[in-house]
Motif scaffolding. Structure first.
Motif, PDB file in Angstrom:
ATOM      1  N   GLN A   1       0.832  -1.208   0.000  1.00 33.15           N
ATOM      2  CA  GLN A   1       0.000   0.000   0.000  1.00 33.15           C
ATOM      3  C   GLN A   1       0.866   1.258   0.000  1.00 33.15           C
ATOM      4  O   GLN A   1       0.582   2.229  -0.724  1.00 33.15           O
ATOM      5  N   PHE A   2       1.935   1.237   0.790  1.00 38.19           N
ATOM      6  CA  PHE A   2       2.863   2.366   0.840  1.00 38.19           C
ATOM      7  C   PHE A   2       3.508   2.612  -0.524  1.00 38.19           C
ATOM      8  O   PHE A   2       3.624   3.762  -0.982  1.00 38.19           O
ATOM      9  N   MET A   3       3.919   1.545  -1.188  1.00 41.15           N
ATOM     10  CA  MET A   3       4.531   1.683  -2.513  1.00 41.15           C
ATOM     11  C   MET A   3       3.547   2.282  -3.513  1.00 41.15           C
ATOM     12  O   MET A   3       3.884   3.213  -4.258  1.00 41.15           O
TER      13      MET A   3
ATOM     14  N   LYS B   1       4.377  -8.129  -6.084  1.00 40.05           N
ATOM     15  CA  LYS B   1       5.258  -7.110  -6.626  1.00 40.05           C
ATOM     16  C   LYS B   1       4.432  -5.890  -6.990  1.00 40.05           C
ATOM     17  O   LYS B   1       3.298  -6.012  -7.453  1.00 40.05           O
ATOM     18  N   VAL B   2       5.002  -4.730  -6.784  1.00 36.88           N
ATOM     19  CA  VAL B   2       4.432  -3.492  -7.312  1.00 36.88           C
ATOM     20  C   VAL B   2       5.242  -3.150  -8.554  1.00 36.88           C
ATOM     21  O   VAL B   2       6.454  -2.937  -8.487  1.00 36.88           O
TER      22      VAL B   2
ATOM     23  N   TYR C   1       0.336   2.896   8.380  1.00 31.00           N
ATOM     24  CA  TYR C   1      -0.339   1.766   7.739  1.00 31.00           C
ATOM     25  C   TYR C   1      -0.542   0.602   8.709  1.00 31.00           C
ATOM     26  O   TYR C   1      -1.275  -0.343   8.403  1.00 31.00           O
ATOM     27  N   MET C   2       0.142   0.664   9.850  1.00 29.12           N
ATOM     28  CA  MET C   2       0.072  -0.400  10.859  1.00 29.12           C
ATOM     29  C   MET C   2      -0.700   0.061  12.089  1.00 29.12           C
ATOM     30  O   MET C   2      -0.553  -0.510  13.180  1.00 29.12           O
ATOM     31  N   ASN C   3      -1.519   1.111  11.931  1.00 29.70           N
ATOM     32  CA  ASN C   3      -2.299   1.663  13.053  1.00 29.70           C
ATOM     33  C   ASN C   3      -1.411   2.073  14.219  1.00 29.70           C
ATOM     34  O   ASN C   3      -1.758   1.898  15.391  1.00 29.70           O
ATOM     35  N   GLY C   4      -0.244   2.631  13.881  1.00 29.06           N
ATOM     36  CA  GLY C   4       0.664   3.149  14.893  1.00 29.06           C
ATOM     37  C   GLY C   4       1.617   2.132  15.488  1.00 29.06           C
ATOM     38  O   GLY C   4       2.468   2.494  16.314  1.00 29.06           O
ATOM     39  N   LEU C   5       1.524   0.867  15.115  1.00 34.36           N
ATOM     40  CA  LEU C   5       2.414  -0.167  15.656  1.00 34.36           C
ATOM     41  C   LEU C   5       3.853   0.135  15.266  1.00 34.36           C
ATOM     42  O   LEU C   5       4.147   0.404  14.103  1.00 34.36           O
TER      43      LEU C   5
END
Length: 438
Positions: free
Chosen positions: A178-180, A293-294, A425-429
């Motif tokens: 998602q970040f990519m 893969k992106v 993207y990890m809800n702050g983790l």
């Protein structure tokens, strides 16, 4: 696919360049077919001219009230001979086409010469290699210790070279993709594409995987008919990379000049049989039958393709920079490039457990090689259809990026720090820990 006119007019130079790619062009067979083609083509043209003249004479004779039975017999004879000649010419051209489909692209003049990876040239490095004051683990040991990476169950489900991720490791894998995507769309100007995972033979021929590399692909049957179990069905191929469906968007199309460049990005699974790679990277996530893969694809004006290649590499590098992962960029030599590439840069990320850099992205300019196979064109300033240039690269391989994160950000207590850019993207983790870990 190469332009056959290059082979007809400059065979010695072209075959020499192909030899630098470790490819021996079938010169004798090509010359034999070309000689036959010229003879049969001339014969065909002569027969066509005779038939046309005879047909014209029929009209003249009829207008004068003359008997045309003899001329009709001549036309019929010429028609039969012409059909045989046309069929022979088609067979020759088909064999020439088959030869061309097996020939790799020509290397660009800037590509370093060499026979294999030992002759590749390092272009630049980025980032500091991390130092650890504890015994480092590889990504397999880290993932299994966290109880989030399970190869044993994956083998039960599917076999060797598959993985099962769980809990926050699966979430981190998804977060990376998602970040990519977000970075390439929001910062680099790509259009996101959701593409089919099953493609037809024409698509794989267009980008160069077929016919030469069919053993690397997974073939999927469409199933049998309830009415007739023996009925033949078309089959599909699982995509080895999103390059295949995305690049083929422009197959058999003529793109408007003002629409260029086209820049696409897609996140897909990729499926590869890894034929001939047994014994290599059997441990872990590096070489799997299924991986994510992106992919980045550029469709551009020929004058802009080498500037686009540098842009493409920079876009992929930016992902690693944001993650804080050290890497280097390598220019592949003539003997180490992929089949369709005219020039390739590999990006290699640092993996502490292997104490070396490993490929995480390969970015290639294919020039007109794929476009000629696909008949993908644009109208130039004069309105003439001209072949496009196509480029592709990973932005990045998600599984290998996950490997790099696990190994570069491991901690002495067995946890793994999550790069700051991924934490939203990890809800702050901020760390991967075992269940109940602190």
């Amino acid at each position: 696919m190469l332009d056959i006119q290059l082979l007809r007019t400059d065979l010695e130079r072209i075959t020499h360049k192909l030899a630098g790619r470790n490819y021996l062009f079938p010169v004798d067979r090509f010359n034999q077919l070309e000689q036959e083609r010229k003879i049969i083509q001339t014969q065909t043209q002569e027969l066509q001219a005779k038939r046309n003249a005879a047909s014209k004479n029929i009209g003249l004779a009829k207008s004068k009230g003359q008997d045309v039975s003899e001329i009709l017999a001549e036309v019929a004879h010429l028609g039969d001979a012409l059909k045989l000649s046309e069929n022979k010419l088609e067979q020759i051209q088909s064999e020439l086409q088959s030869i061309l489909l097996e020939v790799p692209n020509l290397p660009h003049d800037s590509v370093p010469e060499g026979s294999g990876e030992e002759d590749n040239q390092e272009i630049r490095r980025w980032g500091a290699i991390p130092a650890f004051d504890f015994e480092i683990k590889d990504h397999v040991s880290i993932g299994e210790s966290l109880k989030m990476l399970d190869f044993e169950t994956a083998a039960k489900l599917s076999g060797a070279r598959f993985s099962l991720m769980k809990n926050n490791l699966a979430r981190l894998h998804r977060a990376l993709a998602q970040f990519m995507l977000d970075t390439h769309v929001q910062e680099h100007g790509y259009v996101e594409v959701y593409a089919p995972y099953l493609v037809n033979q024409g698509s794989l021929q267009g980008t160069g995987q077929l016919p030469k590399f069919e053993e690397d692909l997974f073939i999927v049957s469409a199933g049998s008919s309830k009415k007739d179990p023996l009925e033949q069905h078309d089959h599909f191929y699982l995509i080895p990379t999103a390059e295949v469906p995305i690049t083929n968007i422009v197959r058999d199309e003529i793109i408007a000049l003002k629409a260029l460049p086209l820049k696409f990005v897609a996140h897909t699974p990729c499926f590869r049989s890894e034929a001939g790679s047994y014994g290599r990277d059997t441990r872990g996530l590096i070489r799997q039958h299924q991986f994510d893969k992106v992919e980045l694809v550029h469709i551009v004006h020929p004058d802009q393709s080498y500037a686009a290649l540098e842009e493409l590499v920079g876009n992929a590098e930016r992902i690693l920079q944001k993650l804080g992962l050290p890497y280097r960029v390598i220019a592949l030599c003539t003997g180490d490039m992929g089949f369709s590439a005219a020039k390739t840069y590999d990006i290699e990320v640092w993996l502490p457990a292997q104490n070396t850099y490993r490929e995480i992205s390969s970015c290639s300019n294919c020039e007109a090689f794929q476009a000629r196979r696909m008949q993908a064109r644009f109208r130039n300033e004069n309105g003439k259809p001209v072949l496009l240039h196509t480029l592709n690269g990973s932005g990045l391989a998600v599984g290998r990026t996950l490997v790099a994160v696990l190994e570069n950000f491991q901690n002495a207590d067995g946890s793994v720090s999550i790069p700051e850019i991924l934490q939203p993207y990890m809800n702050g983790l901020d760390r991967l820990r075992t269940a109940g870990g602190k």
